[in-house]
Motif scaffolding. Structure first.
Motif, PDB file in Angstrom:
ATOM      1  N   CYS A  34       0.851  -1.179   0.000  1.00 13.76           N
ATOM      2  CA  CYS A  34       0.000   0.000   0.000  1.00 13.76           C
ATOM      3  C   CYS A  34       0.890   1.232   0.000  1.00 13.76           C
ATOM      4  O   CYS A  34       1.926   1.252   0.673  1.00 13.76           O
ATOM      5  CB  CYS A  34      -0.909   0.016   1.228  1.00 13.76           C
ATOM      6  SG  CYS A  34      -2.016   1.434   1.241  1.00 13.76           S
ATOM      7  N   MET A  36      -0.144   4.199   0.997  1.00  8.20           N
ATOM      8  CA  MET A  36      -0.497   5.068   2.114  1.00  8.20           C
ATOM      9  C   MET A  36       0.062   4.506   3.417  1.00  8.20           C
ATOM     10  O   MET A  36       0.526   3.369   3.493  1.00  8.20           O
ATOM     11  CB  MET A  36      -2.009   5.227   2.208  1.00  8.20           C
ATOM     12  CG  MET A  36      -2.597   6.079   1.086  1.00  8.20           C
ATOM     13  SD  MET A  36      -4.330   6.423   1.393  1.00  8.20           S
ATOM     14  CE  MET A  36      -4.731   7.452  -0.015  1.00  8.20           C
ATOM     15  N   ARG A  37       0.013   5.316   4.441  1.00  6.68           N
ATOM     16  CA  ARG A  37       0.512   4.922   5.758  1.00  6.68           C
ATOM     17  C   ARG A  37      -0.475   5.394   6.822  1.00  6.68           C
ATOM     18  O   ARG A  37      -0.160   6.250   7.633  1.00  6.68           O
ATOM     19  CB  ARG A  37       1.882   5.584   6.024  1.00  6.68           C
ATOM     20  CG  ARG A  37       3.047   4.947   5.298  1.00  6.68           C
ATOM     21  CD  ARG A  37       3.353   3.548   5.868  1.00  6.68           C
ATOM     22  NE  ARG A  37       4.283   2.820   5.009  1.00  6.68           N
ATOM     23  CZ  ARG A  37       3.913   2.071   3.955  1.00  6.68           C
ATOM     24  NH1 ARG A  37       2.644   1.935   3.645  1.00  6.68           N
ATOM     25  NH2 ARG A  37       4.818   1.462   3.221  1.00  6.68           N
ATOM     26  N   CYS A  38      -1.688   4.875   6.797  1.00 11.04           N
ATOM     27  CA  CYS A  38      -2.705   5.359   7.726  1.00 11.04           C
ATOM     28  C   CYS A  38      -2.477   4.741   9.106  1.00 11.04           C
ATOM     29  O   CYS A  38      -2.444   3.508   9.216  1.00 11.04           O
ATOM     30  CB  CYS A  38      -4.098   4.977   7.245  1.00 11.04           C
ATOM     31  SG  CYS A  38      -4.365   5.330   5.511  1.00 11.04           S
ATOM     32  N   TRP A  40      -4.383   4.322  11.555  1.00  5.94           N
ATOM     33  CA  TRP A  40      -5.516   3.544  12.094  1.00  5.94           C
ATOM     34  C   TRP A  40      -5.701   2.222  11.351  1.00  5.94           C
ATOM     35  O   TRP A  40      -6.583   1.443  11.663  1.00  5.94           O
ATOM     36  CB  TRP A  40      -6.807   4.367  11.955  1.00  5.94           C
ATOM     37  CG  TRP A  40      -7.132   4.674  10.512  1.00  5.94           C
ATOM     38  CD1 TRP A  40      -7.723   3.854   9.614  1.00  5.94           C
ATOM     39  CD2 TRP A  40      -6.829   5.868   9.811  1.00  5.94           C
ATOM     40  NE1 TRP A  40      -7.816   4.459   8.390  1.00  5.94           N
ATOM     41  CE2 TRP A  40      -7.269   5.712   8.491  1.00  5.94           C
ATOM     42  CE3 TRP A  40      -6.213   7.087  10.187  1.00  5.94           C
ATOM     43  CZ2 TRP A  40      -7.117   6.714   7.522  1.00  5.94           C
ATOM     44  CZ3 TRP A  40      -6.085   8.072   9.217  1.00  5.94           C
ATOM     45  CH2 TRP A  40      -6.528   7.885   7.897  1.00  5.94           C
ATOM     46  N   CYS A  41      -4.865   1.991  10.362  1.00  6.08           N
ATOM     47  CA  CYS A  41      -5.080   0.879   9.416  1.00  6.08           C
ATOM     48  C   CYS A  41      -5.432  -0.426  10.138  1.00  6.08           C
ATOM     49  O   CYS A  41      -4.776  -0.834  11.089  1.00  6.08           O
ATOM     50  CB  CYS A  41      -3.831   0.671   8.581  1.00  6.08           C
ATOM     51  SG  CYS A  41      -4.013  -0.647   7.376  1.00  6.08           S
ATOM     52  N   GLY A  85      -4.399  -3.892   2.274  1.00  4.88           N
ATOM     53  CA  GLY A  85      -3.508  -3.238   1.329  1.00  4.88           C
ATOM     54  C   GLY A  85      -4.258  -2.452   0.264  1.00  4.88           C
ATOM     55  O   GLY A  85      -5.413  -2.117   0.384  1.00  4.88           O
ATOM     56  N   CYS A 113      -7.855   2.511  -2.115  1.00  2.00           N
ATOM     57  CA  CYS A 113      -7.709   3.736  -1.333  1.00  2.00           C
ATOM     58  C   CYS A 113      -7.661   4.941  -2.239  1.00  2.00           C
ATOM     59  O   CYS A 113      -7.561   6.077  -1.783  1.00  2.00           O
ATOM     60  CB  CYS A 113      -6.470   3.661  -0.446  1.00  2.00           C
ATOM     61  SG  CYS A 113      -4.929   3.699  -1.374  1.00  2.00           S
ATOM     62  N   LYS A 136     -10.843   9.727   2.674  1.00  3.23           N
ATOM     63  CA  LYS A 136     -10.560   9.671   4.115  1.00  3.23           C
ATOM     64  C   LYS A 136     -10.610  11.027   4.803  1.00  3.23           C
ATOM     65  O   LYS A 136     -11.003  11.145   5.963  1.00  3.23           O
ATOM     66  CB  LYS A 136      -9.199   9.014   4.359  1.00  3.23           C
ATOM     67  CG  LYS A 136      -9.118   7.582   3.803  1.00  3.23           C
ATOM     68  CD  LYS A 136      -7.725   6.993   3.961  1.00  3.23           C
ATOM     69  CE  LYS A 136      -7.448   5.856   2.998  1.00  3.23           C
ATOM     70  NZ  LYS A 136      -8.030   4.568   3.379  1.00  3.23           N
TER      71      LYS A 136
HETATM   72  S1  SF4 Z   1      -6.038   1.941   5.693  1.00  2.00           S
HETATM   73 FE1  SF4 Z   1      -5.999   1.253   3.604  1.00  2.00          FE
HETATM   74  S2  SF4 Z   1      -4.951   2.893   2.573  1.00  2.00           S
HETATM   75 FE2  SF4 Z   1      -4.494   3.153   4.707  1.00  2.00          FE
HETATM   76  S3  SF4 Z   1      -2.599   2.085   5.017  1.00  2.00           S
HETATM   77 FE3  SF4 Z   1      -4.256   0.626   5.495  1.00  2.00          FE
HETATM   78  S4  SF4 Z   1      -4.534  -0.404   3.579  1.00  2.00           S
HETATM   79 FE4  SF4 Z   1      -3.402   1.390   3.083  1.00  2.00          FE
END
Ligand code: SF4
Lengths: 251, 789
Positions: A34, A36-38, A40-41, A85, A113, A136
């Motif tokens: 992925c 992104m680096r969220c 809360w993932c 992911g 995402c 988001k």
């Molecule tokens: S929430 Fe989705 S977009 Fe964000 S890091 Fe996790 S997998 Fe990636």
């Protein structure tokens, strides 16, 4: 580099009997990686291709597992959902899997995402019956700060998906500590109403079911986030409807 | 919405503990004292007539359908002619036994010991069986949990579906009696056969006259009550009841209400005549619909009135209890009488059979939440979506009902058993999951055989792990097996021996039933018995299907052989000798090995490594059992049914190679071992569907638990419907769901008072959770809960 290979890829999990990621009974294929680096993932093992919770699998292995489920998928009007992911992170592998399943007449859905190159992914997206695309946060700085990726690309892709004619649902992870307050949600919905008027959307409340995976990966669990109440979720859906957007649910 | 009347009756059903009445046993005994020397069929028919003539008639408050088995509203009866020994032994503890207690006073106990039991000493079916069963079979088959057929020598057979379509509603018992009189008059009386037939017809006349006498006594009572009734509404109801009981069951019913009353009188007759298990109302929606349609058309009946009548009938079916020994109650837990009622499916012509009564039956079960009737549905691939929707909606209520059956496989099972196609299409369920038909004589739950014991004896030199006794055939030590095939061969050798004893025990019981307990009343409900003059017990039905041997522990044995193959022969983690030692030690001191055994492939996860063994064992079982023939020359049949037999059969079973410890439950039907189907319900279905279910004409059962969340929405129910149809398309016969959360079950266990109406699926049937013993409750909680993802 595995990212580029079309005949094998890194798989987090293949989940049979999924019932919340599209119509009917589905098998969800979680592909690793992925951009992104969220923080809360819920699927932290999706943040990298290779980690203790992912497996390198050939396309044939993935397909044979999925095809075993076909009677149930067909019988229920379901199909296969690609999730992660970010499934487009391994685009060549995703292309192989989705085109082979498309040719087999399997109904397909994608959860993304929103961070991918539309021109490169367009042919794969065209195979989908349904695309779930995340939105988001409405503020460009906040979006970048939280996810590590620019909002502009997400909005661009959102617009392109909307214009492509493929059925889609905008998904809003609804999280106290990120976006679950009336002002932020209103701004987000205003943006949506402007670029994708009348879009279907689904608010997904924050949950902590992924905590075990953080522990398994030896990482600290997310903190500072909380789940909105049913009342708040109702309020957000109301706000969406007021703007001509269409809240949906796959519960 | 329940009417106030039904709610009141329902509350009593929930609150009241069943009481034992000895009235039927007393009348039966006194009658037999008067008829000594007469043919047994006549003696039993006369005793039945005397019951109908003398039994107290009780019309309880608010009832629309009347007729009681004794003086109590929730009531069980005694049948000392089958067995009084166990009653004498156990009745002092009736009130306190863990499974299915009954209320019985000291006065009652004294009375039956003085006035009833002495007459039957040496005369009962039980004593005759124990006197005749060969010692080596008795060692394995009498109260052991290895081979068990106690319900066939301590109880009547039951297992009958009265023929409403062609006999009862067509002729009434008046017509039946007239036909029997005509047949009797035409007999020459100059040969052995016609003398026997004469006895049979006389017995049928007595039985038919008896049930009509009982109905007329109820009519008298209703008139008496009406005359004294001050409430005008109730007075009118009592008058209607009186009119109904004057007309039925003597004549064909003239209304829906009468038809429902007729069904109950037929049940009542069956109960008084033999206290049966599995006296099935059969295809209720099919034979009731014409009366419903006519009454609605004529403006005599509304849908809601019909529903109330059906609910009153459901309560009647639930208020009498099957009086059974503690051992039998272990196998058939939950006061279950197994009165299976089937709706839906196809007509004899092959058209969809659903009608408004189908839906009313589903609604009645949803509303009254009684454990009876055992509501079964037949689902075919082209059934109306509304029907599948109503079925899955009822599933979502968490009562465990309905039992869902594959129309096509039920048909196939009957074809395999030799039925004509039209009759096979007209199947109904018997007991829990046995495909059956209303012109059939069959012991549908003849005997249970413990698969696990066969494996135990193979691996332990023929000895029981728990007692050390030689129970199987002598076998060489497990350490001397050098290949997996040798292990399997030893297992099959022991298994063969258990099947052999199952057959012997059944044949002895069958012969005794012919001699001692002919069945005039139930024979009167079956077409062919009347036309040929032969009692059911003598093979008088159109179809005599061979007795069904139910296999218990398919999953345990498949899992055990898979674990053994993996640990000993594939991975070479242990030797045969070490594994046998670990089992002898009940895994104590072998925990790492036990963990490895638990991690081996388990049936219920769509894994061919172990599923292939389940298929092989089931196929072998079919071939082995079908070599044998019963007293009518019919092949024995196989089944993988449920009932609660996996608990007592587990209790006598030592540790098994699958990782199971001493005495833990075995497995039921074709269900996975509890807690080991950890993939998805789809995988559990996949495994179960592999077992060539259609060849096991005695029925197959899969029990699954679903998280309530999964089916709480219409969309979830639609998915469930699709799952069921797919499972059936894969060739499976039956599935039933518990949709209650384990949290709820734990709460019910802790506070039974608050959850008395909580129905759960035990296996093949549903019952009140709080009426199950603690260990049964724990076993239900332990079943894998399949949550959504
Ligand atoms: S929430 Fe989705 S977009 Fe964000 S890091 Fe996790 S997998 Fe990636």
């Amino acid at each position: 580099m595995n990212m580029r290979r079309s005949d094998e890829g890194w798989v987090m999990n293949i989940q049979n009997f999924s019932v919340n990621d599209g119509e009917g009974i589905r098998t969800t294929v979680f592909l690793a990686g992925c951009a992104m680096r969220c923080p809360w993932c819920a699927n932290p093992e999706g943040g990298s291709l290779r980690n203790p919770m992912t497996t390198l699998m050939s396309a044939n292995d993935v397909l044979s597992q999925v095809i075993r489920q076909l009677p149930f998928l067909r019988g229920s009007g379901g199909g296969v959902t690609f999730s992660g992911g970010e499934p487009t992170f391994q685009l060549p592998f995703l292309r192989t899997l989705s085109s082979r399943l498309y040719d087999a007449g399997v109904s397909l859905a994608l959860e993304t995402c929103g961070t991918f190159s539309y021109p490169e992914a367009a042919d794969v997206l065209q195979l989908m019956d349904l695309i779930f695309i995340d939105f988001k946060h409405p503020d460009p700085d906040e979006h970048l700060r939280w996810t590590g990726r620019p909002l502009a690309l997400v909005l661009e892709n959102l617009r392109d998906v909307a214009e492509s004619g493929i059925d889609y649902v905008v998904r809003i992870p609804t999280i106290i500590g990120l976006n679950a307050e009336v002002a932020t949600i209103c701004r987000l919905l205003d943006t949506l109403a402007e670029i994708t008027p009348g879009a279907k959307l689904e608010f997904l409340p924050y949950h902590t079911l992924g905590f075990g995976k953080y522990e398994a990966l030896g990482r600290p669990v997310p903190s500072g986030f909380a789940t909105p109440s049913e009342g708040e979720m109702d309020k957000f859906r109301e706000l969406a409807s007021e703007r001509g957007l269409v809240p949906v649910s796959y519960r | 919405m329940l009417t106030a009347r039904v709610e009141k009756i329902r509350q009593n059903y929930i609150d009241a503990k069943p009481c034992i009445s000895y009235q039927r046993a007393l009348i039966w005994t006194q009658s037999h004292q008067r008829t000594e020397g007469k043919p047994i069929a006549i003696r039993r028919a006369q005793a039945f007539y005397d019951c109908c003539d003398l039994l107290p008639v009780s019309i309880f408050s608010g009832e629309l359908i009347v007729g009681a088995v004794g003086e109590f509203r929730k009531c069980g009866i005694l049948t000392p002619e089958y067995s009084w020994l166990w009653v004498d032994r156990e009745m002092d503890h009736f009130d306190t036994r863990p499974q299915d207690p009954y209320i019985m006073s000291d006065d009652q106990r004294r009375f039956v010991r003085e006035h009833i039991f002495p007459y039957w000493k040496g005369q009962s079916l039980e004593e005759a069986f124990l006197a005749r069963v060969p010692a080596e079979t008795a060692k394995i088959a009498v109260d052991t949990g290895i081979v068990d057929n106690d319900s066939k020598w301590r109880q009547a057979v039951g297992e009958i579906t009265p023929d409403y379509q062609d006999v009862l509603f067509a002729k009434g018992f008046g017509g039946v009696a007239a036909e029997a009189r005509a047949k009797l008059a035409a007999l020459p009386d100059t040969d052995k056969e016609s003398l026997e037939k004469a006895d049979f017809y006389r017995s049928v006349i007595l039985a038919a006259d008896g049930i009509m006498r009982l109905a007329n006594r109820y009519a008298d009572e209703a008139e008496r009550l009406a005359a004294a009734e001050t409430d005008a509404g109730r007075r009118e109801e009592l008058r209607v009841i009186a009119r109904n009981c004057r007309n039925v069951p003597e004549n064909p019913p003239a209304s829906f209400h009468e038809a429902a009353q007729f069904v109950w009188f037929t049940q009542l007759g069956g109960i008084l005549s033999e206290n049966p298990l599995a006296l099935n109302p059969g295809r209720f929606d099919q034979y009731m619909y014409p009366y419903y349609a006519a009454d609605v058309e004529a403006g005599r009946l509304t849908e809601e009135q019909a529903l109330e009548l059906i609910e009153c009938l459901w309560l009647k079916l639930s208020e009498w209890v099957w009086t059974i020994s503690a051992n039998t109650a272990d196998y058939f837990a939950g006061y279950n009488q197994f009165q299976n009622l089937t709706v839906g499916g196809k007509t004899r012509e092959g058209l969809d059979a659903t009608n408004p009564v189908t839906y009313l039956a589903l609604r009645a079960t949803e509303e009254v939440k009684t454990h009876q009737p055992g509501l079964s549905v037949r689902v075919h691939q082209d059934c109306p979506p509304e029907f599948l929707g109503a079925v899955t909606e009822l599933v979502s209520k968490g009562t465990g009902f309905p039992a869902i059956h594959n129309d096509a496989v039920g048909y196939q099972m009957l074809l395999n058993a030799g039925y004509e196609p039209q009759d096979a299409k007209d199947w109904n369920n018997c007991g829990c999951v046995v495909p059956h038909f209303r012109k059939t004589g069959e012991w549908t739950a003849a005997v249970n055989v413990n698969f696990g014991s066969a494996l135990e004896y193979a691996l332990n030199r023929g000895h029981s792990l728990m007692t050390g006794e030689l129970m199987g055939l002598p076998e060489r030590p497990a350490s001397s097996f050098t290949t997996f095939d040798e292990v399997k061969a030893a297992f099959y050798r022991q298994f063969s021996n258990l099947v052999h004893h199952s057959i012997t025990a059944t044949l002895v019981a069958q012969k005794l039933h012919q001699e001692l307990v002919p069945r005039p009343f139930l024979s009167a409900c079956i077409e062919q018995c009347l036309s040929t003059g032969v009692d059911l017990s003598q093979g008088g039905a159109k179809y005599n299907v061979g007795p069904v041997i139910t296999g218990i522990g398919l999953a345990v044995v498949a899992n055990s052989l898979a674990a053994l193959r993996k640990l000993v022969f594939d991975d070479e983690l242990v030797t045969m000798g070490e594994l046998a030692e670990a089992l002898q030690a009940n895994w104590v001191g072998f925990e790492p090995l036990r963990q490895a055994a638990l991690a081996a492939p388990k049936y219920g996860n769509d894994d061919d490594y172990v599923d292939s063994l389940a298929i092989e064992i089931a196929n072998w079982y079919y071939r082995e059992v079908h070599q044998y023939r019963d007293v009518f020359g019919k092949e024995f049949n196989t089944a993988f049914m449920g009932i609660s037999n996996y608990l007592p059969m587990g209790r006598v079973l030592g540790a098994t190679p699958c990782g199971r410890r001493n005495a833990e439950p075995s497995s039921e039907g074709v269900s996975p071992y509890a807690g080991t189907d950890c993939s998805t319900p789809l995988a559990a279905m996949r495994s179960a569907a592999k077992v060539n279910q259609e060849i096991h004409s005695g029925g197959t059962l899969l029990n699954l638990r679903l998280n309530h969340e999964l089916v709480s929405t219409k969309r979830g129910q639609a998915n469930l419907g699709a799952m069921i149809q797919t499972f059936f398309a894969l060739g499976a016969f039956h599935v039933q769901f518990n949709t209650i959360s384990s949290a709820t079950l734990r709460k019910a266990q802790a506070e039974p008072e608050r959850y008395r109406d909580l129905l759960v699926r035990v296996a093949g049937y549903s019952t009140q959770f709080v009426n199950l013993s603690k260990s049964m409750q724990d076993a239900i909680i332990a079943r894998t809960e399949h949550a959504e993802f």
